[in-house]
Design an enzyme around this catalytic site. Structure first.
Site: not given
Length: 458
Positions: A10, A16, A79, A103, A333
């Protein structure tokens, strides 16, 4: 069962994504994608979970808390280099390590467990989680030996024409014999265009040593998609939402239009509840049996009882009892509690208040910082005046009290049990039990005066 460890990658910022937010913190169905992975891993019996984070990624650690240990990759060197950062925690241990990507939020605990089980049954040095794509362009291809073992992983840029015909692809998720993983990582070099250390090179090293490398095709192609940009993020959102909605429908919930209904991963919904289109259920929400939600309602981090109806309204961080009717166009609320059989009607706002059983505010009212008893009627346009410009003050209305239309209750103030407050009153002093309070100017009629006004106009 041997010791099991998990490493979650991570550290990437995700350029991108074109965002100030770390890639793995972008949300899918209301939860950061890396949190999805950690939650799935957390349901399995891992001895150690290590998340590799990047330099300055304090937000990732804040999000995940103590659900995982951390190792920092200060430079983005690939990696393989990322996994090496877990060496101080894992390298000396015997067991099986699964490497996951932060991801890939759609990966399930079931698939992870199946991968681990297959790897250990095969007694492999490494096992690659694979899947099949009709169009594998851009993915690393799995080249197998005649005996079914993995011979190598060929990246798209290195693939020959025959390799490109292969539809079995590398998902980027692996199982390793832990000792062999960290020994092999020491031999990985960065002799490539990017100058990075790649984890798939460990597979090649193990194959060269004639170690057993297996490939397990589990899960679905959709389950293992990685998120690199906002287009993929939206795709993952749709796939995750479909998974969530189908699970609720199979569990006894009716979704009138699943494609137009948003339900978070942490929501729990009871039998025979009906969710109408346009409804958004966010965060940790519990909804009981036989409810009707929507259309076009938003419920966030709240507990809803049985038989409750919420139409075109917003409920946030509150508790709602059984057989409550809310809306249309009401706003509950945070820190509000509506007890059983309460009615909160159209254009009513409730904030940081408790409303007792069978009480009602049917329309056009504001109830803020208040304790409303049982069987209380709050008339149309009744207001708790809770703010003096500096501080909020409490309003109390006792059981069975009747508050007429267009009443202002100027806090701090108490209306006793069974008391009546006449319409149009502004109450600044306490009203005792069973008293009638009238606080308005006495009406005065001027005989014939309207005729005089009309003559002036003419």
């Amino acid at each position: 069962m041997s010791n099991r460890f998990a490493v979650i990658l991570a550290a990437g910022q995700g350029t991108r994504m074109k965002s100030k937010l770390y890639k793995v913190l972008h949300q899918v169905c209301g939860k950061p994608m890396v949190q999805h992975i950690v939650d799935q891993v957390g349901t399995l019996p891992f001895e150690d979970i290590v998340t590799i984070v990047g330099h300055g990624s304090d937000q990732v650690q804040t999000q995940l808390g103590d659900a995982t240990q951390y190792a920092v990759q200060t430079e983005q060197l690939g990696t393989g280099h990322a996994v090496q950062q877990a060496a101080p925690i894992l390298a000396a241990k015997e067991g099986t390590t699964v490497v996951l990507c932060g991801d890939t939020p759609l990966v399930t605990a079931e698939t992870i467990d199946q991968l681990l089980t297959y790897h250990e049954r095969e007694e492999a040095a490494a096992t690659v989680l694979t899947t099949f794509q009709d169009d594998p362009t851009g993915y690393g291809r799995i080249v197998r030996q005649d005996n079914g073992r993995v011979a190598r992983i060929v990246e798209e840029k290195d693939a020959h024409a025959s390799d490109k015909k292969i539809t079995e692809i590398n998902t980027g998720i692996y199982c390793f014999d832990n000792q062999k993983l960290f020994h092999s990582l020491q031999e990985v070099n960065n002799d490539n265009v990017q100058g990075e250390y790649y984890l798939p090179d460990v597979i090649e090293i193990l194959c060269q040593r004639h170690e057993k490398v297996s490939g397990y095709s589990g899960g679905s192609a959709q389950e293992t998609i990685g998120i690199n940009d906002r287009v993929a993020l939206a795709k993952a959102e749709r796939l995750m939402q479909k998974r969530i909605n189908e699970a609720h429908m199979r569990a006894g919930v009716t979704l009138i239009n699943p494609d137009d209904t948003y339900i978070s991963t942490d929501a729990k919904i009871g039998y025979d509840t009906v969710i109408y289109p346009g409804t958004v259920i966010k965060g940790k929400v519990t909804i009981g049996d036989d409810c009707e939600m929507g259309p076009n309602s938003e419920i966030m981090d709240s507990d809803i009882g049985n038989g409750t109806v919420i139409k075109q309204s917003v409920v946030s961080k509150s508790t709602v009892g059984d057989h409550v009717n809310i809306g249309p166009f009401a706003h509950i609320r945070p820190q509000s509690t509506l007890s059983n059989d309460v009615k909160v009607g159209n254009f009513v706002e409730v904030k940081k208040s408790t409303i007792g059983d069978s009480s009602k505010a049917s329309h056009l009212s504001y109830v803020g910082d208040a304790e409303i008893g049982r069987e209380v009627n709050l008339g149309c346009g009744s207001i708790t005046v809770n703010y003096d410009g500096q501080n909020k003050h409490l309003t109390k209305v006792g059981d069975g009290a009747f508050v007429g239309c267009n009443v202002n209750l100027v806090a701090p103030v108490t209306v006793g049990k069974g008391a009546f407050v006449a319409a149009g009153s502004t109450i600044t002093d306490d009203v005792n039990e069973h008293d009638l309070a009238i606080a308005r100017s006495r009406q005065s009629n001027k005989e014939g005066y309207a005729t005089k006004l009309n003559q002036k106009k003419q």
